[in-house]
Design a protein around this motif. Structure first.
Motif, mmCIF file in Angstrom:
data_model
loop_
_atom_site.group_PDB
_atom_site.id
_atom_site.type_symbol
_atom_site.label_atom_id
_atom_site.label_comp_id
_atom_site.label_asym_id
_atom_site.label_seq_id
_atom_site.Cartn_x
_atom_site.Cartn_y
_atom_site.Cartn_z
ATOM 1 N N LYS A 163 -3.201 7.054 2.131
ATOM 2 C CA LYS A 163 -2.102 6.220 2.653
ATOM 3 C C LYS A 163 -2.642 5.102 3.539
ATOM 4 C CE LYS A 163 2.462 6.477 4.801
ATOM 5 N NZ LYS A 163 2.326 5.141 5.403
ATOM 6 N N ASP A 190 -4.105 2.503 1.274
ATOM 7 C CA ASP A 190 -3.043 1.764 0.587
ATOM 8 C C ASP A 190 -2.348 0.761 1.500
ATOM 9 O OD1 ASP A 190 -3.428 3.055 -1.827
ATOM 10 O OD2 ASP A 190 -1.873 4.563 -1.471
ATOM 11 N N ASP A 205 -1.776 -1.935 -5.741
ATOM 12 C CA ASP A 205 -1.301 -0.606 -6.113
ATOM 13 C C ASP A 205 -2.165 0.080 -7.162
ATOM 14 O OD1 ASP A 205 -0.614 -2.185 -8.254
ATOM 15 O OD2 ASP A 205 1.537 -1.781 -8.171
#
Length: 368
Positions: free
Chosen positions: A326, A329, A345
């Protein structure tokens, strides 16, 4: 289930051993430490070792020290999987690797299954992220379709009046790069005069060079590595040809000139902007040079892969797989490659694209 079982084993061992044994964060780099592409493995090893040394000297990560494992896959897919499984057994939580796309792609399946984060500094085949087996797979380098687009358009405009041959070594990297370059060259209105494949590891290119001469090839685009490209450049000059050799990022090693000598003069190649020219990276570049290491090619990319992982761990507050993914990202990272680096992504990096370099007098720099 496998991750739960492994966690249980780790806890049971923790009863019998001191907790200090688990205070280290075990990371790894993997690439061709031996074989004909070992120059790139050594680049990765140098970058990883310096990054670990610098991070540990600055206090480590969340109070823990990094420990580095080095794996040799020799750019062989089966060996890469074996290395990946060895890393699992050693408790590795992050891998800066591999180098060859043909190694990174199969190894990524192991890492995805075992909850190990992988950031490759060098594997450019689009399939690596287009078909990634899990969310923990990233790269800090560009892609062959990006590189091929730059190369293809350049060839079509710069050499529109020349006969162009496009060849590849049949590897995931070499063929992927050649195919993308051909696609974009043709889209720009230029068709190749000759398209051929060769076998990586060959030494004698007499037959190929004779065919190039017969077809009056003015530009040879090589989808492959510096070892074979260097021999081709030399053998073309030996036959009196002034054909321009053009290739990709696998020529970013001084070993190319060691093979070609003066025959490498004027060779063109695509690569990302040179991180050695990043002012903020100057102290690190100086540190490498003080140790007699020239941080060329993928030295700094491997360093940056580890920097990125470490910053994500700090943001996550732990090495927990999901939390670090996370952070990767969502985050923006300042590394030796530049500031505000992030991932899309697919796990591809958002950095400036490819530029052309030229070999001149034993060194490569931006093409003028």
């Amino acid at each position: 289930m496998k991750k739960i079982l492994m966690a249980g084993v780790a806890m049971s061992f923790g009863m019998a051993m001191s907790t200090a044994a688990f205070a280290d964060i075990v990371i790894a780099t993997a690439g061709p430490m031996t074989g004909q592409y070992a120059a790139f493995g050594q680049q990765m090893k140098a970058g990883a070792e310096q990054a670990v040394a610098d991070i540990n000297a600055a206090g480590g990560v969340n109070g823990e020290k990094l420990v580095l494992e080095v794996g040799d896959d020799a750019c062989d897919p089966k060996q890469a999987v074996a290395v990946a499984n060895q890393f699992v057994g050693k408790g590795v939580v992050f891998v800066a690797g591999h180098f060859c796309s043909g190694s990174s792609i199969p190894a990524s399946a192991v890492y995805a299954e075992e909850g190990i984060i992988q950031i490759t500094p060098a594997s450019t085949n689009p399939k690596f992220t287009d078909e990634r087996p899990g969310p923990g797979i990233f790269r800090v380098c560009g892609r062959d379709d990006q590189q091929g687009q730059v190369a293809g358009k350049f060839l079509a405009t710069k050499f529109k009046d020349k006969n162009i041959a496009i060849i590849n070594d049949k590897t995931a990297y070499g063929k992927g790069l050649a195919d993308e370059t051909q696609k974009y060259m043709e889209e720009a209105g230029k068709k190749p005069t000759l398209v051929e494949s060769y076998t990586a590891g060959e030494k004698d290119y007499t037959a190929l060079v004779s065919k190039l001469k017969q077809e009056n090839i003015g530009v040879l685009y090589v989808g492959g590595y510096h070892t074979e490209a260097g021999l081709m450049a030399r053998q073309m000059r030996d036959q009196g040809m002034d054909t321009v050799l053009v290739s990709g990022d696998a020529l970013v090693t001084d070993e190319y000139w060691a093979i070609t000598g003066d025959a490498g003069e004027g060779t063109l190649m695509t690569f990302s902007p040179d991180p050695r020219k990043n002012e903020k990276a100057a102290p690190i570049v100086a540190e490498f040079r003080k140790k007699g290491i020239e941080p060329e090619g993928y030295v700094m990319y491997t360093y940056a892969a580890i920097q990125t992982y470490v910053d994500a761990v700090k943001a996550a507050g732990s090495t927990d797989f999901d939390a670090v993914v996370k952070a990767l990202d969502d985050g923006k990272f300042n590394t030796v490659l530049g500031d505000n680096m992030s991932f899309n992504d697919k796990g591809d990096v958002t950095l400036p694209g490819y530029v052309f370099y030229e070999w001149h007098d034993g060194k490569y720099d931006y093409m003028k």
